[in-house]
Design an enzyme around this catalytic site. Structure first.
Site, PDB file in Angstrom:
ATOM      1  N   ARG A 122       0.864  -1.184  -0.007  1.00  0.00           N
ATOM      2  CA  ARG A 122       0.092  -0.011   0.024  1.00  0.00           C
ATOM      3  C   ARG A 122       0.928   1.240   0.098  1.00  0.00           C
ATOM      4  O   ARG A 122       1.085   1.984   0.880  1.00  0.00           O
ATOM      5  CB  ARG A 122      -0.934   0.250   1.328  1.00  0.00           C
ATOM      6  CG  ARG A 122      -2.028  -0.654   0.908  1.00  0.00           C
ATOM      7  CD  ARG A 122      -3.159  -0.915   1.953  1.00  0.00           C
ATOM      8  NE  ARG A 122      -4.671  -1.348   1.230  1.00  0.00           N
ATOM      9  CZ  ARG A 122      -5.755  -1.517   1.886  1.00  0.00           C
ATOM     10  NH1 ARG A 122      -5.678  -1.449   2.900  1.00  0.00           N
ATOM     11  NH2 ARG A 122      -6.766  -1.434   1.159  1.00  0.00           N
ATOM     12  N   GLN A 127      -1.381   2.530  -5.565  1.00  0.00           N
ATOM     13  CA  GLN A 127      -2.648   2.939  -5.460  1.00  0.00           C
ATOM     14  C   GLN A 127      -3.767   2.497  -6.607  1.00  0.00           C
ATOM     15  O   GLN A 127      -4.779   2.078  -6.078  1.00  0.00           O
ATOM     16  CB  GLN A 127      -2.978   4.338  -5.178  1.00  0.00           C
ATOM     17  CG  GLN A 127      -2.665   4.781  -3.689  1.00  0.00           C
ATOM     18  CD  GLN A 127      -3.044   6.216  -3.363  1.00  0.00           C
ATOM     19  OE1 GLN A 127      -2.584   7.155  -4.077  1.00  0.00           O
ATOM     20  NE2 GLN A 127      -3.653   6.459  -2.268  1.00  0.00           N
ATOM     21  N   ASP A 130      -4.577  -1.221  -6.232  1.00  0.00           N
ATOM     22  CA  ASP A 130      -5.048  -1.683  -4.989  1.00  0.00           C
ATOM     23  C   ASP A 130      -6.214  -2.385  -4.805  1.00  0.00           C
ATOM     24  O   ASP A 130      -7.230  -1.728  -4.938  1.00  0.00           O
ATOM     25  CB  ASP A 130      -5.215  -0.726  -3.928  1.00  0.00           C
ATOM     26  CG  ASP A 130      -5.062  -1.229  -2.647  1.00  0.00           C
ATOM     27  OD1 ASP A 130      -5.683  -2.231  -2.337  1.00  0.00           O
ATOM     28  OD2 ASP A 130      -4.857  -0.259  -1.651  1.00  0.00           O
ATOM     29  N   SER A 133      -8.798  -1.986  -1.825  1.00  0.00           N
ATOM     30  CA  SER A 133      -9.387  -0.488  -1.750  1.00  0.00           C
ATOM     31  C   SER A 133     -10.718  -0.674  -2.722  1.00  0.00           C
ATOM     32  O   SER A 133     -11.764  -0.371  -2.513  1.00  0.00           O
ATOM     33  CB  SER A 133      -8.500   0.593  -2.060  1.00  0.00           C
ATOM     34  OG  SER A 133      -7.724   0.723  -0.769  1.00  0.00           O
ATOM     35  N   TYR A 230      -2.502   0.552   9.765  1.00  0.00           N
ATOM     36  CA  TYR A 230      -3.577  -0.529  10.336  1.00  0.00           C
ATOM     37  C   TYR A 230      -3.749  -0.256  11.745  1.00  0.00           C
ATOM     38  O   TYR A 230      -2.962   0.160  12.364  1.00  0.00           O
ATOM     39  CB  TYR A 230      -3.149  -1.783   9.456  1.00  0.00           C
ATOM     40  CG  TYR A 230      -2.913  -1.801   7.902  1.00  0.00           C
ATOM     41  CD1 TYR A 230      -4.366  -2.185   7.333  1.00  0.00           C
ATOM     42  CD2 TYR A 230      -1.984  -1.527   7.354  1.00  0.00           C
ATOM     43  CE1 TYR A 230      -4.313  -1.984   6.032  1.00  0.00           C
ATOM     44  CE2 TYR A 230      -1.839  -1.492   5.809  1.00  0.00           C
ATOM     45  CZ  TYR A 230      -3.201  -1.719   5.366  1.00  0.00           C
ATOM     46  OH  TYR A 230      -3.177  -1.590   4.071  1.00  0.00           O
TER      47      TYR A 230
HETATM   48  P1  NAD Z   1      -8.843  -2.923   7.274  1.00  0.00           P
HETATM   49  O1  NAD Z   1      -9.761  -3.579   6.174  1.00  0.00           O
HETATM   50  O2  NAD Z   1      -7.628  -3.686   7.690  1.00  0.00           O
HETATM   51  O3  NAD Z   1      -9.666  -2.737   8.782  1.00  0.00           O
HETATM   52  C1  NAD Z   1     -10.800  -2.052   8.709  1.00  0.00           C
HETATM   53  C2  NAD Z   1     -10.983  -0.981   9.788  1.00  0.00           C
HETATM   54  O4  NAD Z   1     -10.991  -1.887  11.070  1.00  0.00           O
HETATM   55  C3  NAD Z   1      -9.805  -0.261   9.980  1.00  0.00           C
HETATM   56  O5  NAD Z   1     -10.114   1.189   9.939  1.00  0.00           O
HETATM   57  C4  NAD Z   1      -9.314  -0.758  11.362  1.00  0.00           C
HETATM   58  O6  NAD Z   1      -8.472   0.434  11.980  1.00  0.00           O
HETATM   59  C5  NAD Z   1     -10.540  -1.023  12.164  1.00  0.00           C
HETATM   60  N1  NAD Z   1     -10.374  -1.954  13.297  1.00  0.00           N
HETATM   61  C6  NAD Z   1      -9.565  -2.887  13.543  1.00  0.00           C
HETATM   62  N2  NAD Z   1      -9.787  -3.355  14.807  1.00  0.00           N
HETATM   63  C7  NAD Z   1     -10.756  -2.586  15.415  1.00  0.00           C
HETATM   64  C8  NAD Z   1     -11.449  -2.516  16.621  1.00  0.00           C
HETATM   65  N3  NAD Z   1     -11.264  -3.392  17.613  1.00  0.00           N
HETATM   66  N4  NAD Z   1     -12.384  -1.805  16.802  1.00  0.00           N
HETATM   67  C9  NAD Z   1     -12.846  -0.994  15.936  1.00  0.00           C
HETATM   68  N5  NAD Z   1     -12.236  -0.965  14.524  1.00  0.00           N
HETATM   69  C10 NAD Z   1     -11.220  -1.571  14.615  1.00  0.00           C
HETATM   70  O7  NAD Z   1      -8.490  -1.454   6.722  1.00  0.00           O
HETATM   71  P2  NAD Z   1      -8.607  -0.690   5.388  1.00  0.00           P
HETATM   72  O8  NAD Z   1      -9.649  -0.521   4.933  1.00  0.00           O
HETATM   73  O9  NAD Z   1      -7.553  -1.689   4.583  1.00  0.00           O
HETATM   74  O10 NAD Z   1      -7.705   0.650   5.900  1.00  0.00           O
HETATM   75  C11 NAD Z   1      -6.514   0.794   6.601  1.00  0.00           C
HETATM   76  C12 NAD Z   1      -5.626   1.851   6.575  1.00  0.00           C
HETATM   77  O11 NAD Z   1      -5.079   1.844   5.052  1.00  0.00           O
HETATM   78  C13 NAD Z   1      -6.446   3.179   6.380  1.00  0.00           C
HETATM   79  O12 NAD Z   1      -5.802   4.100   6.853  1.00  0.00           O
HETATM   80  C14 NAD Z   1      -6.516   3.399   4.877  1.00  0.00           C
HETATM   81  O13 NAD Z   1      -6.709   4.948   4.683  1.00  0.00           O
HETATM   82  C15 NAD Z   1      -5.221   3.054   4.573  1.00  0.00           C
HETATM   83  N6  NAD Z   1      -5.123   2.739   2.893  1.00  0.00           N
HETATM   84  C16 NAD Z   1      -3.811   3.241   2.347  1.00  0.00           C
HETATM   85  C17 NAD Z   1      -4.005   2.844   0.874  1.00  0.00           C
HETATM   86  C18 NAD Z   1      -2.859   3.135   0.058  1.00  0.00           C
HETATM   87  O14 NAD Z   1      -1.834   3.841   0.629  1.00  0.00           O
HETATM   88  N7  NAD Z   1      -2.744   2.857  -1.191  1.00  0.00           N
HETATM   89  C19 NAD Z   1      -5.079   2.161   0.327  1.00  0.00           C
HETATM   90  C20 NAD Z   1      -5.991   2.077   1.168  1.00  0.00           C
HETATM   91  C21 NAD Z   1      -6.060   2.116   2.588  1.00  0.00           C
END
Ligand code: NAD
Length: 427
Positions: A122, A127, A130, A133, A230
């Site tokens: 990521r 991006q 991904d 996403s 994460y």
């Molecule tokens: P994910 O699917 O791994 O998890 C979903 C959400 O669940 C996360 O926000 C996590 O903090 C939350 N979570 C975990 N345990 C929890 C708990 N006990 N109680 C409440 N919430 C809890 O997450 P994701 O959708 O893959 O995104 C994670 C991060 O990656 C975000 O900051 C997102 O913006 C970032 N991201 C970056 C890129 C990139 O740079 N290319 C792309 C996509 C996402």
């Protein structure tokens, strides 16, 4: 000239790995594309559209992939497909890299190179590739729409001559990509939206979408985000405080959408049976973490469970229920990934295995498993386990029977991204 082949997916997968739009772009980049007849039909892409875009149509999966240097799939295919491919050709798809390691090893033994798109680092450059996403975003949307359709009341407040219809209350648990889209969708439908997460960074994002953020904001919360962006597994003490807060909040909610995931771990259990019993009959929970064991105690993956009038949707493959968009975005992810590996002059496939994107996603090469975590799961029995790269790829998102992800050295793998992103995370 690079040849790209695309088979039809299995009966449970409506998405497809290439669209007429990406065929056109890939042909322009110098590729010869062959698509299995009917492969796009469940995403409403006809053979004629593929032909018009410049693809050839094959009458069997074997014919579609026989001459291909690269094969695009959505899911991990049957072994027979890999056997029908040329040795050294690349199979690229969502290969579910951390389940059924033996099955993956059998695919590897055919000599095709395997790339799992779920393992895309990521980083900024990746991006557009991904898949997590692009697909999670649609899942977040579809979860709210499904809940709204099943909910036997209206979502927005309506002031009518016959009286006022109150706005529904929707609670989003886990505000990653899916959660953010769920908030936005629920707001557009007029619900009163609250959301929670363990990562402080999302607080502002929640507010900017017009929802209210609630969370246990103690010292541990301030440290809950990993360098990769994460969530960490929280302490027992935090979980207790969080459960008390959630119990108090959930009883007043009409719809709860749960999306919480921790890389390499089973989904955290956030909603207990008692909490579900505290909800009004007719309330709905949509558990997007169902594939990883679920965020509620009563989730049944693949089913709609009922408990005392509350329905808990544990439906799988929500992106597959909006296949037109899901296929379009996924196909663009694949196109963006492969294009840099097409030699500008010869138009031949030229995978640079030193590139961090190829390294991150590459699971097998020349019959050898080259991903340390897959090798670890094979317990040293697999084709390439002994030769596996000692550097772990990022941790699994899929639940594993063996528990937390471990590196070949037995230590717990770093969250999500084995190869620390050089360019830092973006959102
Ligand atoms: P994910 O699917 O791994 O998890 C979903 C959400 O669940 C996360 O926000 C996590 O903090 C939350 N979570 C975990 N345990 C929890 C708990 N006990 N109680 C409440 N919430 C809890 O997450 P994701 O959708 O893959 O995104 C994670 C991060 O990656 C975000 O900051 C997102 O913006 C970032 N991201 C970056 C890129 C990139 O740079 N290319 C792309 C996509 C996402």
């Amino acid at each position: 000239m690079i040849a790209i082949g695309v088979p039809a997916e299995g009966k449970d997968e409506p998405r497809v790995g290439i669209t007429p739009e990406t065929v056109k772009k890939l042909v322009k980049a110098g590729a010869k594309v062959t698509v299995r007849s009917g492969a796009g039909l469940r995403s409403h892409f006809s053979d004629q559209e593929y032909t018009d875009a410049g693809a050839a149509i094959a009458q069997s999966d074997a014919d579609a992939v026989a001459d291909a240097d690269v094969v695009f799939t959505v899911r991990r295919p049957e072994l027979s497909l890999a056997k029908a491919m040329k040795k050294g050709a690349a199979l690229i798809g969502m290969l579910d890299p951390f389940s059924d390691a033996e099955g993956l090893d059998a695919l590897a033994k055919t000599g095709v190179s395997l790339f799992a798109m779920e393992l895309m680092p990521r980083i900024t450059r990746a991006q557009s590739m991904d898949v997590l996403s692009s697909q999670s975003n649609l899942a977040g949307y579809k979860a709210v729409v499904d809940a709204a359709a099943a909910f036997e009341r209206a979502l927005p407040m309506m002031m009518t001559a016959a009286g006022t219809v109150p706005a529904a209350r929707i609670f989003i648990m886990g505000v990653g990509v899916a959660g953010l889209q769920a908030i936005a969708t629920a707001r557009r439908l007029g619900a009163i939206v609250t959301a929670t997460d363990v990562r402080p960074a999302v607080k502002e994002q929640v507010a900017s979408l017009g929802a209210k953020f609630i969370a246990v904001e103690d010292e541990e919360f301030k440290q809950a985000e990993t360098a990769g962006g994460y969530a960490k597994e929280m302490s027992e003490e935090y979980k207790k405080k969080q459960a008390a807060l959630v119990a108090d909040h959930v009883k007043n909610q009409d719809i709860v959408i749960t999306t919480a995931l921790i890389p390499g771990r089973p989904a955290p259990k956030l909603i207990s049976k008692e909490m579900i019993e505290s909800m009004r009959p007719g309330s709905i929970i949509v558990d997007l973490a169902a594939e990883r064991g679920g965020n509620t105690e009563l989730t049944k993956p693949g089913e709609i469970a009922q408990h005392k009038g509350v329905r808990i949707f544990g439906l799988l493959n929500l992106p597959g229920q909006v296949p037109v968009n899901a296929s379009s975005l996924y196909a663009r992810n694949l196109q963006a990934f492969i294009e840099p590996f097409i030699d500008k002059e010869t138009k031949a496939l030229a995978i640079n295995w030193d590139d961090e994107l190829a390294k991150g996603t590459g699971i097998a090469r020349d019959g050898v498993i080259v991903n340390a975590m897959v090798a670890e799961r094979l317990g040293g029995k697999g084709t390439g386990a002994a030769k596996a790269d000692s550097k772990p790829a990022r941790a699994a998102r899929t639940p594993t029977k063996t528990g937390p992800a471990k590196q070949a050295n037995g230590r717990k793998a770093p969250a999500k991204n084995g190869a620390t992103p050089k360019e830092g995370k973006t959102t």
